[in-house]
Each structure stands twice: as C-alpha cells, then as structure tokens.
Design a protein around this motif. Structure first.
Motif, PDB file in Angstrom:
ATOM      1  N   ASP A 114      72.852  56.261  51.432  1.00 37.83           N
ATOM      2  CA  ASP A 114      72.963  57.039  50.202  1.00 37.83           C
ATOM      3  C   ASP A 114      74.254  57.852  50.192  1.00 37.83           C
ATOM      4  OD1 ASP A 114      70.529  56.022  49.419  1.00 37.83           O
ATOM      5  OD2 ASP A 114      69.394  57.857  49.827  1.00 37.83           O
ATOM      6  N   ASP A 115      74.601  58.444  51.339  1.00 39.55           N
ATOM      7  CA  ASP A 115      75.830  59.243  51.418  1.00 39.55           C
ATOM      8  C   ASP A 115      77.069  58.389  51.162  1.00 39.55           C
ATOM      9  OD1 ASP A 115      74.668  61.704  51.839  1.00 39.55           O
ATOM     10  OD2 ASP A 115      74.719  61.533  54.037  1.00 39.55           O
ATOM     11  N   GLU A 116      77.089  57.167  51.696  1.00 43.27           N
ATOM     12  CA  GLU A 116      78.231  56.279  51.455  1.00 43.27           C
ATOM     13  C   GLU A 116      78.366  55.960  49.967  1.00 43.27           C
ATOM     14  OE1 GLU A 116      78.745  53.561  55.446  1.00 43.27           O
ATOM     15  OE2 GLU A 116      77.067  53.101  54.107  1.00 43.27           O
ATOM     16  N   ILE A 117      77.254  55.721  49.322  1.00 40.99           N
ATOM     17  CA  ILE A 117      77.282  55.412  47.888  1.00 40.99           C
ATOM     18  C   ILE A 117      77.724  56.641  47.097  1.00 40.99           C
ATOM     19  CG2 ILE A 117      75.865  54.804  45.888  1.00 40.99           C
ATOM     20  CD1 ILE A 117      74.197  53.040  47.863  1.00 40.99           C
ATOM     21  N   LEU A 118      77.167  57.791  47.423  1.00 46.65           N
ATOM     22  CA  LEU A 118      77.513  59.012  46.696  1.00 46.65           C
ATOM     23  C   LEU A 118      78.958  59.448  46.916  1.00 46.65           C
ATOM     24  CD1 LEU A 118      74.240  61.070  47.222  1.00 46.65           C
ATOM     25  CD2 LEU A 118      75.058  60.045  45.082  1.00 46.65           C
ATOM     26  N   ASN A 119      79.518  59.087  48.072  1.00 47.14           N
ATOM     27  CA  ASN A 119      80.888  59.500  48.400  1.00 47.14           C
ATOM     28  C   ASN A 119      81.900  58.386  48.190  1.00 47.14           C
ATOM     29  OD1 ASN A 119      80.295  62.208  49.164  1.00 47.14           O
ATOM     30  ND2 ASN A 119      79.352  61.390  51.022  1.00 47.14           N
ATOM     31  N   THR A 120      81.545  57.385  47.404  1.00 49.77           N
ATOM     32  CA  THR A 120      82.488  56.317  47.092  1.00 49.77           C
ATOM     33  C   THR A 120      83.686  56.931  46.380  1.00 49.77           C
ATOM     34  OG1 THR A 120      80.681  54.744  46.875  1.00 49.77           O
ATOM     35  CG2 THR A 120      82.763  54.121  45.873  1.00 49.77           C
ATOM     36  N   ARG A 121      84.867  56.473  46.766  1.00 48.69           N
ATOM     37  CA  ARG A 121      86.075  57.035  46.154  1.00 48.69           C
ATOM     38  C   ARG A 121      86.102  56.782  44.645  1.00 48.69           C
ATOM     39  NH1 ARG A 121      87.836  52.144  46.012  1.00 48.69           N
ATOM     40  NH2 ARG A 121      89.166  50.889  47.185  1.00 48.69           N
ATOM     41  N   GLN A 122      86.836  57.609  43.952  1.00 47.92           N
ATOM     42  CA  GLN A 122      86.965  57.474  42.502  1.00 47.92           C
ATOM     43  C   GLN A 122      87.857  56.283  42.169  1.00 47.92           C
ATOM     44  OE1 GLN A 122      88.210  61.051  40.531  1.00 47.92           O
ATOM     45  NE2 GLN A 122      88.399  60.076  38.562  1.00 47.92           N
ATOM     46  N   SER A 149      70.065  38.608  31.055  1.00 48.86           N
ATOM     47  CA  SER A 149      71.429  38.621  31.597  1.00 48.86           C
ATOM     48  C   SER A 149      71.846  39.992  32.115  1.00 48.86           C
ATOM     49  CB  SER A 149      72.415  38.176  30.514  1.00 48.86           C
ATOM     50  OG  SER A 149      72.150  36.857  30.127  1.00 48.86           O
ATOM     51  N   VAL A 150      71.071  41.013  31.819  1.00 52.17           N
ATOM     52  CA  VAL A 150      71.439  42.381  32.210  1.00 52.17           C
ATOM     53  C   VAL A 150      71.642  42.524  33.722  1.00 52.17           C
ATOM     54  CG1 VAL A 150      70.663  44.793  32.217  1.00 52.17           C
ATOM     55  CG2 VAL A 150      70.476  43.427  30.130  1.00 52.17           C
ATOM     56  N   PRO A 151      70.780  41.956  34.574  1.00 47.41           N
ATOM     57  CA  PRO A 151      71.006  42.124  36.020  1.00 47.41           C
ATOM     58  C   PRO A 151      72.355  41.599  36.507  1.00 47.41           C
ATOM     59  CG  PRO A 151      68.786  41.322  35.620  1.00 47.41           C
ATOM     60  CD  PRO A 151      69.512  41.270  34.302  1.00 47.41           C
ATOM     61  N   PHE A 152      72.886  40.569  35.863  1.00 42.75           N
ATOM     62  CA  PHE A 152      74.179  40.016  36.264  1.00 42.75           C
ATOM     63  C   PHE A 152      75.307  41.007  35.966  1.00 42.75           C
ATOM     64  CE2 PHE A 152      71.387  36.440  35.366  1.00 42.75           C
ATOM     65  CZ  PHE A 152      71.478  35.725  36.548  1.00 42.75           C
ATOM     66  N   VAL A 153      75.196  41.684  34.839  1.00 44.94           N
ATOM     67  CA  VAL A 153      76.194  42.697  34.473  1.00 44.94           C
ATOM     68  C   VAL A 153      76.058  43.908  35.390  1.00 44.94           C
ATOM     69  CG1 VAL A 153      77.057  44.176  32.622  1.00 44.94           C
ATOM     70  CG2 VAL A 153      76.196  41.892  32.078  1.00 44.94           C
ATOM     71  N   THR A 154      74.823  44.331  35.622  1.00 49.22           N
ATOM     72  CA  THR A 154      74.573  45.477  36.497  1.00 49.22           C
ATOM     73  C   THR A 154      75.117  45.208  37.892  1.00 49.22           C
ATOM     74  OG1 THR A 154      72.586  46.019  35.231  1.00 49.22           O
ATOM     75  CG2 THR A 154      72.782  47.001  37.430  1.00 49.22           C
ATOM     76  N   GLN A 155      74.924  43.996  38.386  1.00 45.42           N
ATOM     77  CA  GLN A 155      75.439  43.646  39.706  1.00 45.42           C
ATOM     78  C   GLN A 155      76.963  43.769  39.747  1.00 45.42           C
ATOM     79  OE1 GLN A 155      75.177  39.535  41.067  1.00 45.42           O
ATOM     80  NE2 GLN A 155      74.768  40.255  43.150  1.00 45.42           N
ATOM     81  N   GLN A 156      77.637  43.327  38.700  1.00 44.28           N
ATOM     82  CA  GLN A 156      79.097  43.443  38.663  1.00 44.28           C
ATOM     83  C   GLN A 156      79.541  44.912  38.639  1.00 44.28           C
ATOM     84  OE1 GLN A 156      81.675  41.311  38.987  1.00 44.28           O
ATOM     85  NE2 GLN A 156      80.103  39.858  39.565  1.00 44.28           N
ATOM     86  N   ILE A 157      78.821  45.742  37.911  1.00 45.52           N
ATOM     87  CA  ILE A 157      79.138  47.171  37.862  1.00 45.52           C
ATOM     88  C   ILE A 157      79.013  47.767  39.263  1.00 45.52           C
ATOM     89  CG2 ILE A 157      78.334  49.421  37.021  1.00 45.52           C
ATOM     90  CD1 ILE A 157      77.612  47.945  34.361  1.00 45.52           C
ATOM     91  N   ILE A 158      77.939  47.426  39.947  1.00 47.50           N
ATOM     92  CA  ILE A 158      77.720  47.945  41.301  1.00 47.50           C
ATOM     93  C   ILE A 158      78.788  47.427  42.260  1.00 47.50           C
ATOM     94  CG2 ILE A 158      76.145  47.875  43.285  1.00 47.50           C
ATOM     95  CD1 ILE A 158      73.824  47.896  41.158  1.00 47.50           C
ATOM     96  N   GLU A 159      79.072  46.129  42.201  1.00 51.64           N
ATOM     97  CA  GLU A 159      80.085  45.552  43.093  1.00 51.64           C
ATOM     98  C   GLU A 159      81.457  46.180  42.863  1.00 51.64           C
ATOM     99  OE1 GLU A 159      80.125  41.282  42.814  1.00 51.64           O
ATOM    100  OE2 GLU A 159      78.146  41.105  43.749  1.00 51.64           O
ATOM    101  N   LEU A 160      81.830  46.337  41.600  1.00 54.25           N
ATOM    102  CA  LEU A 160      83.136  46.968  41.298  1.00 54.25           C
ATOM    103  C   LEU A 160      83.166  48.418  41.763  1.00 54.25           C
ATOM    104  CD1 LEU A 160      84.342  45.802  37.771  1.00 54.25           C
ATOM    105  CD2 LEU A 160      85.428  45.430  39.966  1.00 54.25           C
ATOM    106  N   SER A 161      82.071  49.132  41.562  1.00 47.62           N
ATOM    107  CA  SER A 161      82.010  50.532  41.984  1.00 47.62           C
ATOM    108  C   SER A 161      82.167  50.653  43.491  1.00 47.62           C
ATOM    109  CB  SER A 161      80.678  51.162  41.560  1.00 47.62           C
ATOM    110  OG  SER A 161      80.582  51.214  40.162  1.00 47.62           O
ATOM    111  N   LEU A 162      81.506  49.776  44.223  1.00 49.59           N
ATOM    112  CA  LEU A 162      81.583  49.850  45.682  1.00 49.59           C
ATOM    113  C   LEU A 162      82.920  49.382  46.235  1.00 49.59           C
ATOM    114  CD1 LEU A 162      77.994  48.617  46.608  1.00 49.59           C
ATOM    115  CD2 LEU A 162      78.851  50.970  46.616  1.00 49.59           C
ATOM    116  N   SER A 163      83.536  48.396  45.577  1.00 48.33           N
ATOM    117  CA  SER A 163      84.797  47.862  46.104  1.00 48.33           C
ATOM    118  C   SER A 163      86.043  48.560  45.575  1.00 48.33           C
ATOM    119  CB  SER A 163      84.898  46.362  45.835  1.00 48.33           C
ATOM    120  OG  SER A 163      84.991  46.111  44.447  1.00 48.33           O
ATOM    121  N   LYS A 164      85.993  49.030  44.333  1.00 52.79           N
ATOM    122  CA  LYS A 164      87.183  49.607  43.701  1.00 52.79           C
ATOM    123  C   LYS A 164      87.089  51.117  43.490  1.00 52.79           C
ATOM    124  CE  LYS A 164      88.984  45.493  42.974  1.00 52.79           C
ATOM    125  NZ  LYS A 164      90.144  45.008  43.635  1.00 52.79           N
ATOM    126  N   GLY A 165      85.925  51.661  43.725  1.00 55.44           N
ATOM    127  CA  GLY A 165      85.750  53.105  43.534  1.00 55.44           C
ATOM    128  C   GLY A 165      84.867  53.418  42.371  1.00 55.44           C
TER     129      GLY A 165
END
Length: 165
Positions: A114-122, A149-165
């Motif tokens: 949870d801390d890693e997710i909450l402290n993901t860079r901007q 199709s919503v889960p596919f979009v949500t997954q991309q949002i999560i992946e981008l947030s974790l990889s790009k900030g």
C-alpha cells in the motif's frame, strides 16, 4: 484568446508556432466550456491541420472527443479516444476475457505494498498525462455503453500510474 488570434498575421503557424498553438488550444478549451461546438470544431481543425506532431494535437483531440460525448455521440467519442490511445501505444487488449484482465490487475497490484502505491511518483510526462485524461473519459463513457470493457481501461490506468507516475 480570440482577440489574440485576430492579431496574428499571415503565416503565423510558421513564424509563431508555439504562440499559435497555445492560443488555438486555449480558445478551443474556452469554446468547449461555453458549449460553442462550432467554434471548437473550427479551432480544432486549425490545430490538427497545422500541428507538427501528434503531441501538439492531443489537447484539441481530447476536447473534440469530450464534445462528442456531451453531444449524444458517445460511441463516436469512444471510438476516437481508442484511436488516439492506440497511436500513443496504449492497447486495451480486449482479446482476452474480462475475468483474465481482472485477475492480471489484481496480480499486478498484489506485487506492491500500500505504501508503494501511495508513494508512487507524480506523473510528469505531458503525453502520458493527456493519455490518462483520455483513459478516464473513456472509462466513464464505457460504463454506459460497453460495461464489459471497463476493466481493460482500468487496468491501463493502473499500469500507467505505476510505471509513469
């Protein structure tokens, strides 16, 4: 912004590209805010015609898809958004099952605390920021007409947030 545009002289896209792009982008945003879809379309066409790169056109493309969604043309808005995201290298990969997508997302999230997710860079990359805008708008539109199709979009949002900030 319209007054600023009116002061531009012939050849302004070539001689004052950055200023022209900013004026037309902001005027298009104002047109959308005022519900002036005709002006939005005309201003967007200028940016699309004269923009030097896809990145330069992203703001007006986003505004245009936004306007389509509010003009009872949600399927067209979704289609255009998916097209832009594809050009940005973001593939929604709907070829697999919804359940598989949800499982992959849960697995992805379980590898982080949870801390890693909450402290993901901007996020700072302007292209990825606008991609996120497209994804969030797409997600809300898909809830209405393509809920599976919503889960596919949500997954991309999560992946981008974790990889790009």
């Amino acid at each position: 912004f319209n007054h600023g545009i009116s002061f531009l002289q012939e050849g302004y896209w070539q001689e004052h590209y950055d200023l022209s792009l900013e004026l037309f982008d902001l005027a298009a945003k104002c047109a959308l805010t005022n519900g002036d879809i005709v002006s939005l379309k005309l201003l967007s066409q200028q940016v699309i015609a004269h923009g030097r790169s896809l990145e330069d056109k992203l703001n007006v493309l986003y505004l245009a898809t936004y306007a389509l969604a509010f003009s009872s043309r949600l399927p067209e808005s979704i289609e255009k958004s998916i097209g832009v995201l594809t050009k940005l290298g973001i593939d929604l990969q709907e070829s697999r099952s919804t359940e598989a997508c949800i499982q992959e997302t849960m697995t992805l999230l379980s590898t982080r605390t949870d801390d890693e997710i909450l402290n993901t860079r901007q996020m700072t990359d302007p292209t990825m920021i606008i991609a996120m805008k497209f994804l969030t708008k797409l997600e809300s539109g898909m809830c209405q007409i393509k809920p599976r199709s919503v889960p596919f979009v949500t997954q991309q949002i999560i992946e981008l947030s974790l990889s790009k900030g």
